[in-house]
Write a protein that holds these residues in place. Structure first.
Motif, PDB file in Angstrom:
ATOM      1  N   TRP A  77      12.392   0.149  -6.689  1.00 47.02           N
ATOM      2  CA  TRP A  77      11.292   0.976  -7.212  1.00 47.02           C
ATOM      3  C   TRP A  77      10.401   1.209  -6.016  1.00 47.02           C
ATOM      4  O   TRP A  77      10.914   1.247  -4.892  1.00 47.02           O
ATOM      5  CB  TRP A  77      10.640   0.174  -8.338  1.00 47.02           C
ATOM      6  CG  TRP A  77       9.621   0.842  -9.192  1.00 47.02           C
ATOM      7  CD1 TRP A  77       9.739   2.028  -9.852  1.00 47.02           C
ATOM      8  CD2 TRP A  77       8.326   0.316  -9.506  1.00 47.02           C
ATOM      9  NE1 TRP A  77       8.585   2.250 -10.566  1.00 47.02           N
ATOM     10  CE2 TRP A  77       7.717   1.241 -10.369  1.00 47.02           C
ATOM     11  CE3 TRP A  77       7.623  -0.835  -9.144  1.00 47.02           C
ATOM     12  CZ2 TRP A  77       6.432   1.044 -10.881  1.00 47.02           C
ATOM     13  CZ3 TRP A  77       6.363  -1.032  -9.648  1.00 47.02           C
ATOM     14  CH2 TRP A  77       5.761  -0.107 -10.514  1.00 47.02           C
ATOM     15  N   GLU A  78       9.077   1.327  -6.168  1.00 43.81           N
ATOM     16  CA  GLU A  78       8.297   1.419  -4.937  1.00 43.81           C
ATOM     17  C   GLU A  78       7.004   0.627  -4.948  1.00 43.81           C
ATOM     18  O   GLU A  78       6.514   0.253  -3.907  1.00 43.81           O
ATOM     19  CB  GLU A  78       8.040   2.868  -4.534  1.00 43.81           C
ATOM     20  CG  GLU A  78       7.054   3.623  -5.409  1.00 43.81           C
ATOM     21  CD  GLU A  78       6.960   5.085  -4.987  1.00 43.81           C
ATOM     22  OE1 GLU A  78       7.977   5.647  -4.550  1.00 43.81           O
ATOM     23  OE2 GLU A  78       5.874   5.656  -5.081  1.00 43.81           O
ATOM     24  N   ALA A  79       6.429   0.383  -6.094  1.00 39.20           N
ATOM     25  CA  ALA A  79       5.130  -0.286  -6.123  1.00 39.20           C
ATOM     26  C   ALA A  79       5.243  -1.781  -6.370  1.00 39.20           C
ATOM     27  O   ALA A  79       4.226  -2.459  -6.501  1.00 39.20           O
ATOM     28  CB  ALA A  79       4.248   0.344  -7.200  1.00 39.20           C
TER      29      ALA A  79
ATOM     30  N   PRO B  80       4.769  -4.675  -2.753  1.00 46.09           N
ATOM     31  CA  PRO B  80       5.538  -3.436  -2.897  1.00 46.09           C
ATOM     32  C   PRO B  80       6.674  -3.358  -1.887  1.00 46.09           C
ATOM     33  O   PRO B  80       6.540  -3.811  -0.746  1.00 46.09           O
ATOM     34  CB  PRO B  80       4.495  -2.341  -2.644  1.00 46.09           C
ATOM     35  CG  PRO B  80       3.397  -2.999  -1.895  1.00 46.09           C
ATOM     36  CD  PRO B  80       3.389  -4.435  -2.321  1.00 46.09           C
TER      37      PRO B  80
ATOM     38  N   LEU C 135       9.430  -0.346  -0.960  1.00 50.64           N
ATOM     39  CA  LEU C 135       9.809   1.035  -1.262  1.00 50.64           C
ATOM     40  C   LEU C 135      11.279   1.155  -1.656  1.00 50.64           C
ATOM     41  O   LEU C 135      12.103   0.326  -1.277  1.00 50.64           O
ATOM     42  CB  LEU C 135       9.580   1.952  -0.053  1.00 50.64           C
ATOM     43  CG  LEU C 135       8.175   2.361   0.368  1.00 50.64           C
ATOM     44  CD1 LEU C 135       8.250   3.529   1.322  1.00 50.64           C
ATOM     45  CD2 LEU C 135       7.273   2.677  -0.788  1.00 50.64           C
TER      46      LEU C 135
ATOM     47  N   GLY D  60       6.175  -1.372   2.348  1.00 52.54           N
ATOM     48  CA  GLY D  60       5.562  -1.367   1.025  1.00 52.54           C
ATOM     49  C   GLY D  60       4.179  -0.784   1.198  1.00 52.54           C
ATOM     50  O   GLY D  60       3.470  -1.149   2.135  1.00 52.54           O
ATOM     51  N   SER D  61       3.820   0.131   0.329  1.00 50.24           N
ATOM     52  CA  SER D  61       2.583   0.869   0.537  1.00 50.24           C
ATOM     53  C   SER D  61       1.425   0.242  -0.216  1.00 50.24           C
ATOM     54  O   SER D  61       1.543  -0.082  -1.399  1.00 50.24           O
ATOM     55  CB  SER D  61       2.784   2.308   0.076  1.00 50.24           C
ATOM     56  OG  SER D  61       1.576   3.006   0.198  1.00 50.24           O
TER      57      SER D  61
ATOM     58  N   HIS E  37       6.449   7.552  -0.369  1.00 44.45           N
ATOM     59  CA  HIS E  37       7.672   7.303  -1.146  1.00 44.45           C
ATOM     60  C   HIS E  37       8.814   6.930  -0.202  1.00 44.45           C
ATOM     61  O   HIS E  37       9.743   6.227  -0.593  1.00 44.45           O
ATOM     62  CB  HIS E  37       8.034   8.562  -1.937  1.00 44.45           C
ATOM     63  CG  HIS E  37       9.320   8.463  -2.702  1.00 44.45           C
ATOM     64  ND1 HIS E  37       9.407   7.825  -3.911  1.00 44.45           N
ATOM     65  CD2 HIS E  37      10.572   8.900  -2.415  1.00 44.45           C
ATOM     66  CE1 HIS E  37      10.664   7.881  -4.343  1.00 44.45           C
ATOM     67  NE2 HIS E  37      11.395   8.518  -3.453  1.00 44.45           N
TER      68      HIS E  37
END
Lengths: 480, 153
Positions: free
Chosen positions: A163-165, A192, A194, A209-210, A241
């Motif tokens: 996923w990303e978060a 997170p 990505l 990870g953002s 993303h």
């Protein structure tokens, strides 16, 4: 009126309980009957797909063995509740297994805390990228909302649904059974990770990870074990993303879609600020404190191709750039509602970061998304970019697969036509591409194998399943 | 979707530094002392460390990360532990608590500030991207002795 209201009965339900249940049901039935046929691409899968054989409908397969693992959202609605965005459905892992002429399909949902809660309640309640939280929501951490629906890779002896978060989720590659969310180190729980790690030819995995104005840089071994991690400041708090990498550098393109104060759903936290332009942060893999920043015009994007570095130090990578964020904030939510409100126009470009500090863009002149290239050349000089395309503006989703050659300017592509929704294609061994389409006439998902050097000839082999699976996002070919 | 969920959960984490708790506890004096509240934490998973909790008597302080009216610390040795607040003014209250499993006086967080030790709210109110709100977590403390129970996992 929130998006959930809009979803139910085509806006009539905005009147809520004032409308009698029978009238609401009639309105919903009428809306369903009027839905365009491409909405099969955002249909709901209610149960796991038991292993089954596919029917070969075209050609004879070369000597190729392996599994195409793919991931994408496949449950958007429960009762009268629905996800508010294409990106928020539950992740379904599909395993398309090929052995010579024989092919098989099995698929299982990732068993996430979000899915467990919503199965129990019989309603969509958890907030997401574009979904509002509803009564009954529980969000102790972002992993409680983790849909595990974006990509799947194999690392060591397990699959990672990405996923990303939040965290990656581990699955068994044979049974597709969920093993659980992955904590790479105790103090990194819920960080997170990505959906687009960059994997070096020897298997080492880089990811980020953002977190608003910072990213956490992950380095994992080829077996998917934690090696190193570090937080790095970004030039601006961009939505991220995807990123890319050369053999020596990480390349983080920061678009002017800027995260402000946290709001739910998450997309409400972002504002499009084109006046800021875009920035590219380049980090030295060996020393993340060594950094350079380049300027580019405002770009909106989800996906980048692998990057490479030339002898003079020029870094190049491709990206699929939109002119603004309309698809993300209007187009993708509309898909779940069966409304085609915005034409996707992702344009393939080559970014060059020059040694003198300039950054330039070269358009290919075609629409393209889901750029992929040979994994054995990841981070190394290459000319070919595999992609899907043919975004025509009369319906959503791609209709062609192709390979763009940046050196020759040659575009080798095959158009499946208006009756196929085309999903990402990936290299399968050195000579082939493999991917899936949803055939709207057959109402079934198909698996196609191409000769990578002769895409315009059409598929070498095609197989048809007996199920229509919603359009998926990303996947990986794993050789047998 | 980004790690910004944590921006709000972070507020919970930072509310629990050891120094802040001690200061709050020392400063806590309340007039009209005619109610007592026993807070019992249950379903504790790790029988070690301590539970740090703060008691709020108004919505503004509770929801905006303001000062609690009382704070306390309870050593954890089993599956349950109780804390008694004496001399409270009868009225509406809410509790935020976390289990400081490693006993360092702070909520353990990941590098982006997301809480990594168990936390809970009165009424067992559920978090939604941040601490439970006063609306969900507040309860009445009448004249005399009363008790509330909180599962902390």
């Amino acid at each position: 009126m929130n998006r959930r209201d809009l979803l139910i009965g085509g806006g009539l339900a905005a009147l809520g309980t004032l409308v009698p249940a029978t009238a609401r049901a009639a309105a919903a039935a009428a809306a369903a009957a009027a839905k365009p046929d491409w909405t099969l691409g955002v249909t709901d899968i209610l149960e796991d797909i038991a292993p089954r054989s596919l029917r070969r409908i075209h050609g004879r397969a070369p000597d190729l063995g392996g599994t195409l693992y793919r991931n994408g959202p496949a449950r958007f609605r429960r009762g009268d509740s629905a996800s508010g965005h294409w990106f928020d459905g539950d992740g379904l892992i599909r395993a398309w297994q090929v052995r010579g002429n024989e092919a098989r399909l099995a698929a299982r949902f990732v068993d996430t805390p979000k899915r467990r809660l919503e199965e129990k309640l019989g309603r969509i309640v958890q907030p997401g990228f574009g979904t509002l939280e509803q009564p009954g929501a529980i969000v102790g951490s972002s992993d409680d909302t983790n849909a595990a629906n974006t990509h799947v890779i194999k690392a060591g002896n397990r699959l990672l649904a990405l996923w990303e978060a939040g965290s990656a989720t581990a699955l068994d590659p044979a049974s597709l059974e969920t093993q659980g969310q992955v904590t790479f180190r105790d103090d990194l729980k819920h960080m997170p990770f990505l959906a687009h790690p960059r994997i070096e030819p020897d298997g080492r995995i880089w990811n980020i990870g953002s977190g608003g104005a910072a990213v956490y840089v992950w380095r994992l071994s080829k077996d998917g074990m934690f090696e190193a991690g570090e937080a790095v400041k970004l030039p601006m708090a961009s939505y991220i993303h995807d990123f890319t990498a050369t053999a020596r550098h990480l390349v983080i393109l920061c678009q002017p879609w800027i995260a402000g104060a946290m709001k739910l759903p998450f997309s409400k936290s972002l504002t499009w600020q084109p006046e800021l332009g875009s920035k590219v942060l380049v980090l030295d893999k060996d020393d993340l404190s060594k950094r350079r920043v380049y300027d580019l015009p405002p770009l909106s994007f989800f996906h980048l191709g692998d990057a490479w570095e030339e002898k003079d130090g020029t870094i190049r990578f491709d990206g699929c750039f939109h002119k603004d964020v309309t698809f993300a904030v209007e187009g993708a939510p509309g898909l779940v509602e069966g409304r085609y409100v915005h034409a996707e126009r992702p344009e393939l470009n080559l970014v060059a970061l020059h040694p003198d500090g300039r950054a330039t863009l070269t358009p290919a002149g075609i629409t393209a998304e889901f750029p992929r290239s040979a994994p054995e050349l990841a981070g190394l000089p290459r000319s070919a970019t595999v992609h899907v395309g043919g975004y025509t503006g009369d319906r959503p989703f791609a209709r062609s697969v192709g390979s763009w050659d940046w050196t020759s300017g040659r575009h080798d592509s095959f158009d499946f036509g208006a009756r196929h929704l085309v999903e990402e294609f990936v290299p399968a061994g050195p000579h082939h591409l493999i991917g899936t389409t949803l055939n709207l006439d057959a109402r079934a998902t198909e698996l196609h194998l191409f000769d990578a050097r002769r895409i315009s000839d059409g598929p070498v082999t095609s197989w048809r399943s007996d199920v229509a699976l919603p359009v998926s996002f990303h996947g990986s070919w794993v050789s047998a | 979707m980004k790690a910004l969920y944590l921006a709000t959960t972070l507020a919970l984490a930072t509310a629990g530094s050891g120094i802040a708790w001690a200061q709050n506890a020392a400063a806590a004096t309340t007039p009209a002392p005619d109610a007592s509240l026993t807070v019992t934490f249950e379903q504790i998973e790790m029988p070690e460390g301590q539970i740090l909790l703060s008691l709020y008597d108004n919505e503004a302080a509770h929801d905006a990360g303001g000062k609690p009216v009382r704070a306390a610390m309870a050593k954890v040795e089993g599956k349950t532990v109780s804390v008694v607040f004496e001399g409270l003014a009868p009225g509406r209250y809410a509790i935020k608590a976390f289990h400081d499993v490693d006993g360092d006086g702070k909520m353990k967080t990941n590098p982006f500030g997301m809480p990594l030790e168990p936390f809970a709210f009165s009424n067992n109110a559920k978090p939604v991207g941040g601490p439970a709100r006063w609306e969900a977590a507040s309860f009445d403390v009448p004249v005399g002795a009363s008790e509330t129970r909180i599962a902390i996992q």
